[in-house]
Design an enzyme around this catalytic site. Structure first.
Site, PDB file in Angstrom:
ATOM      1  N   SER A 712       0.801  -1.223   0.000  1.00  0.00           N
ATOM      2  CA  SER A 712       0.000   0.000   0.000  1.00  0.00           C
ATOM      3  C   SER A 712       0.839   1.280   0.000  1.00  0.00           C
ATOM      4  O   SER A 712       0.311   2.370  -0.179  1.00  0.00           O
ATOM      5  CB  SER A 712      -0.948   0.011   1.204  1.00  0.00           C
ATOM      6  OG  SER A 712      -0.221   0.008   2.400  1.00  0.00           O
ATOM      7  N   LYS A 755      -6.738   4.103   8.237  1.00  0.00           N
ATOM      8  CA  LYS A 755      -5.872   5.077   7.586  1.00  0.00           C
ATOM      9  C   LYS A 755      -6.521   6.458   7.561  1.00  0.00           C
ATOM     10  O   LYS A 755      -5.845   7.488   7.744  1.00  0.00           O
ATOM     11  CB  LYS A 755      -5.548   4.607   6.167  1.00  0.00           C
ATOM     12  CG  LYS A 755      -4.683   3.350   6.138  1.00  0.00           C
ATOM     13  CD  LYS A 755      -4.484   2.834   4.726  1.00  0.00           C
ATOM     14  CE  LYS A 755      -3.614   1.576   4.716  1.00  0.00           C
ATOM     15  NZ  LYS A 755      -3.429   1.012   3.373  1.00  0.00           N
TER      16      LYS A 755
END
Length: 830
Positions: A712, A755
């Site tokens: 990611s 996140k």
């Protein structure tokens, strides 16, 4: 059984008989004939006896105490002294009626009458002939009945009779010789009896058998049948005495002169074993009683009965006695088909879940759905749930709330760190100290077959040479298989299909795919700042005030103070650290109150600093992105979301790539992908060729002691490397996440909510996400998103224009000049 000469026939202490000749009338055949031919009076006064059967010819002393019986004896003694003796059917009955008496009895003559000091009378009577009652004609003051002769038939004679009588005498003599309680003179007296009928009557009277059996002998009319019945009891008595003699002999051989206590115990044990009354058998009897009351499936009942039979045959000193006993106890202790009653009230369940936990809507919805289906289907198989998320979000405590909401027992055990498969499946009984596995132990602890069982920290199970516990869990956590779970210790199937299993994990990476496939994964994301504030107000503050000995009126937290603690002193997805910090404040206040400095206080943001010290966390995005080559990424960790700074720098060299910060292979590959993409598109981006050939690229991710990996960070690496090569600074208010490919695509990643929370905590304004993560953002609550803006991308084309400033700090062609250009420039200057 044994002869009761001492108790029933002789009573030397009272002086009634001086010797056996007086006690045993040695009848001649003529006397016996006269006695048998004596006529039974047409009407007989009936004297009921509680526990005695009188036989013809036998002399016995009896005590008379009942009013009705005393009146009968008085009148009979004044007249012909003839009475009828009949035995009661039930000895405990104090005032019997005619229907409570047997119909057959014995005519008796009163030989002697003795008045006792307490008003009762003792009489000595001798049986004459047997009679049968036709009808009772009087009940008061005593029973009077019409009677008829009950003839005894003599169907044996000659040698057959002589052989039978000799056999009876020999057997009786053996019994007298073996029995320690019968005088040896009794054998002489028996051998002197010449009358066959009286011999049988005398022996029958003294056999230690029940009144019912004696009455049956009295009612037998034919001599041969009576002889056969008496011989049966004599042989049985002889067998018992022979066995007793063997036991005494056995004990005698085990004697040790220096161990008197041991001898006594052995003798007692031998006697108890013979009688079946020893303590071991008593324990087995208790187990059998429990087994009779226990509700067991057929196969378990069969195993239990077999083991109980083995236990009965196994001496206590045998090594496997304790093993069998413990195994039987485990079978009886387990709840085989015992279920607690579910409370299938959906509103009540939801209310309890809301009381105990704030938020967690997805989990609460799933539990209510389970209850709804269970309410409709009744016998559905319980699902296997896995609560997966960062620490401190309430995974373990949620299990207790679920159990309370559906009215089930709750058992929990941590399997984190288990390395032995036997901890799950148990040890075989051949091993010393063997026990069932943790699953069966928990079922015993729960006491019901349908508890809520929590397997804590399932992601932290280890494996070594002793096996892999996660493999043993495959059967436990499969709704299609766990109705026949096999434990090595129990060695039989056990139904776990009604158990609601809940596993907890911080990470799915370490859980084997086969085990992960058997569970329904429910993700518990980190809490937002608003959720933490509500949790602190509703649960944490109240609990910590009580835990630290304070009262509610002595301390009050303002919302601003709690927000200050959350933002400045904690950085986590859960609330564990928040709980600790609130506890620290409460302890500080408790110290001041106990010292008499204050009586009560209100905690404000200013006072928070006084109790907890200087703030621990600061938003540092802006200052970290003031130079080119520093990008802000978003990362997921087992402890929640976090921001990740990726730094890139160039130095004169030969195009070498240096990566530091403990990056994993996947993250290193993402860096190589970003460099390859930039090389192939260097002309469009204005990057000179010399930047790749003559300059070394160094990539570093701070917090170098922490290992990092995952795809990611691809777009963040691309941004940082593109920033240093193009000399354009990264926008300080943006953060990004996404996986990149060699063909220029940006792929979706996980952990979006965590996140997003991390971005908001760090003061980010815009988050750049892969386009396919749009659905994940739509599932996040609006108050979590707040003022955050989102930009979605699916290609790397023009991606740098979104993340980098428009103006370059320095012209790349000027900064990354090749060595050839520098030499030419130096020559021209010279």
């Amino acid at each position: 059984m044994e002869f009761n000469f001492k108790n029933d026939l002789f009573n030397f202490s009272s002086g009634e008989f001086d010797d056996f000749e007086q006690a045993i009338p040695l009848m001649s055949e003529e006397e016996e004939k006269l006695m048998n031919e004596s006529q039974v009076p047409s009407q007989l006064p009936i004297l009921p006896l509680k526990n005695t059967v009188l036989f013809p010819g036998v002399v016995i002393p009896i005590t008379v105490g009942r009013d009705r019986s005393l009146e009968l004896v008085r009148r009979a003694y004044e007249n012909d002294k003839i009475i009828g003796i009949v035995t009661q059917k039930k000895a405990e009955q104090e005032d019997p009626e005619p229907e409570d008496l047997y119909e057959v009895g014995t005519v008796a003559q009163i030989l002697k009458l003795i008045k006792m000091p307490d008003g009762s009378k003792s009489i000595v009577i001798q049986g004459k002939s047997v009679f049968k009652i036709k009808e009772y004609v009087q009940r008061d003051p005593y029973f009077l009945a019409d009677a008829e002769q009950f003839r005894n038939i003599q169907d044996m004679s000659g040698l057959e009779l002589d052989a039978a009588i000799r056999s009876v005498k020999e057997t009786s003599s053996q019994i007298v010789n073996l029995s320690p309680n019968i005088p040896s003179e009794a054998a002489i007296a028996i051998n002197n009896i010449n009358s066959p009928t009286f011999l049988l009557n005398f022996i029958s009277s003294n056999l230690n058998i029940g009144m019912k059996e004696k009455q049956e002998i009295l009612e037998i009319q034919t001599f041969s049948e009576r002889l056969e019945q008496v011989m049966k009891y004599l042989k049985k008595e002889l067998q018992v005495l022979n066995l007793s003699e063997e036991i005494r002999s056995k004990v005698k051989t085990d004697i040790d002169e220096q161990q008197r206590d041991f001898y006594l115990r052995q003798q007692m044990k031998a006697i108890q074993e013979a009688l079946g009354e020893d303590s071991e058998q008593h324990e087995v009897h208790k187990l059998k009683e429990r087994a009779a009351k226990k509700n067991l499936p057929d196969y378990a009942r069969e195993v239990l009965n077999k083991e109980l039979q083995r236990l009965e045959r196994t001496p206590a000193a045998a090594p496997n006695h304790g093993i069998i006993y413990n195994y039987v106890e485990w079978i009886l202790d387990l709840p085989w088909e015992e279920y607690s009653q579910d409370k299938l009230d959906l509103k009540r369940a939801r209310k309890i879940l809301d009381e105990d936990h704030y938020g967690l809507e997805k989990v609460k919805k799933r539990i209510v759905e389970y209850l709804a289906v269970l309410k409709l289907k009744k016998d559905m198989k319980a699902p296997i749930l896995c609560f997966y998320g960062p620490p401190g979000v309430g995974k373990t405590s949620l299990g207790k709330s679920i159990a309370r909401s559906i009215n089930r027992e709750f058992v929990r055990f941590s399997i984190g760190g288990l390395r032995d498969e036997a901890e799950i499946r148990g040890h075989r009984r051949t091993y010393i100290g063997a026990l069932p596995g943790r699953i069966i132990q928990s079922m015993k602890k729960a006491g019901t077959s349908n508890p809520v069982m929590m397997l804590d920290e399932i992601d932290k199970v280890g494996s070594d040479f002793r096996g892999d516990p996660t493999s043993a869990l495959l059967e436990v956590l499969d709704p299609e298989q766990n109705n026949t779970f096999y434990d090595n210790y129990m060695e039989m199937e056990y139904d776990l299909s009604k158990v609601l299993f809940i596993a907890t994990a911080n990470s799915l990476d370490t859980i084997p795919a086969a085990l992960r496939d058997r569970m329904e994964i429910i993700y518990l994301s980190g809490y937002t700042m608003q959720e933490k504030l509500e949790i602190a107000k509703q649960y944490l503050v109240t609990r910590e005030i009580e835990e630290n000995g304070l009262k509610k009126q002595q301390i009050k937290f303002t919302d601003e103070s709690l927000i200050a603690i959350i933002e400045q002193y904690t950085r986590e997805s859960g609330v564990r650290n928040l709980t600790r910090e609130i506890a620290s404040v409460c302890r500080g206040v408790a110290a001041k109150i106990a010292g008499g400095d204050i009586k009560k206080t209100t905690i404000t943001p200013k006072e928070v600093a006084g109790y907890l010290g200087k703030r621990k966390y600061f938003p540092d995005v802006a200052e970290r992105t003031t130079v080119p080559g520093v990008a802000t990424g978003l990362a997921w960790t087992p402890f929640g979301g976090d921001i990740l700074f990726i730094e890139a720098n160039l130095a004169r060299g030969n195009g070498k790539l240096i990566i530091t910060g403990q990056l994993g292979d996947v993250m290193k590959e993402s860096a190589s992908l970003a460099i390859s993409y930039l090389k192939s598109n260097r002309d469009e981006m204005g990057i000179p060729d010399a930047a790749f050939a003559e300059w070394d690229l160094h990539i570093h991710v701070p917090a170098g002691a922490v290992p990092k990996d995952g795809p990611s960070a691809g777009v963040s690496l691309l941004t940082a490397i593109g920033s240093i090569y193009t000399q354009r600074k990264v926008k300080s208010t943006i953060a990004m996440t996404g996986e990149i490919t060699l063909r220029g695509a940006i792929l979706p990643v996980g952990g979006i909510k965590e996140k997003v929370l991390a971005a908001r905590r760090a003061g980010i304004e815009t988050v750049i996400l892969p386009e396919k993560n749009l659905k994940d953002v739509e599932e996040i609550e609006k108050d979590v998103i707040g003022d955050l803006k989102f930009t979605y991308v699916d290609r790397m084309d023009n991606f740098l224009d979104l993340t980098l400033e428009a103006e370059a700090v320095e012209n790349p062609h000027q900064k990354f000049r090749s060595r050839k250009d520098e030499k030419e420039e130096a020559v021209s200057v010279n």
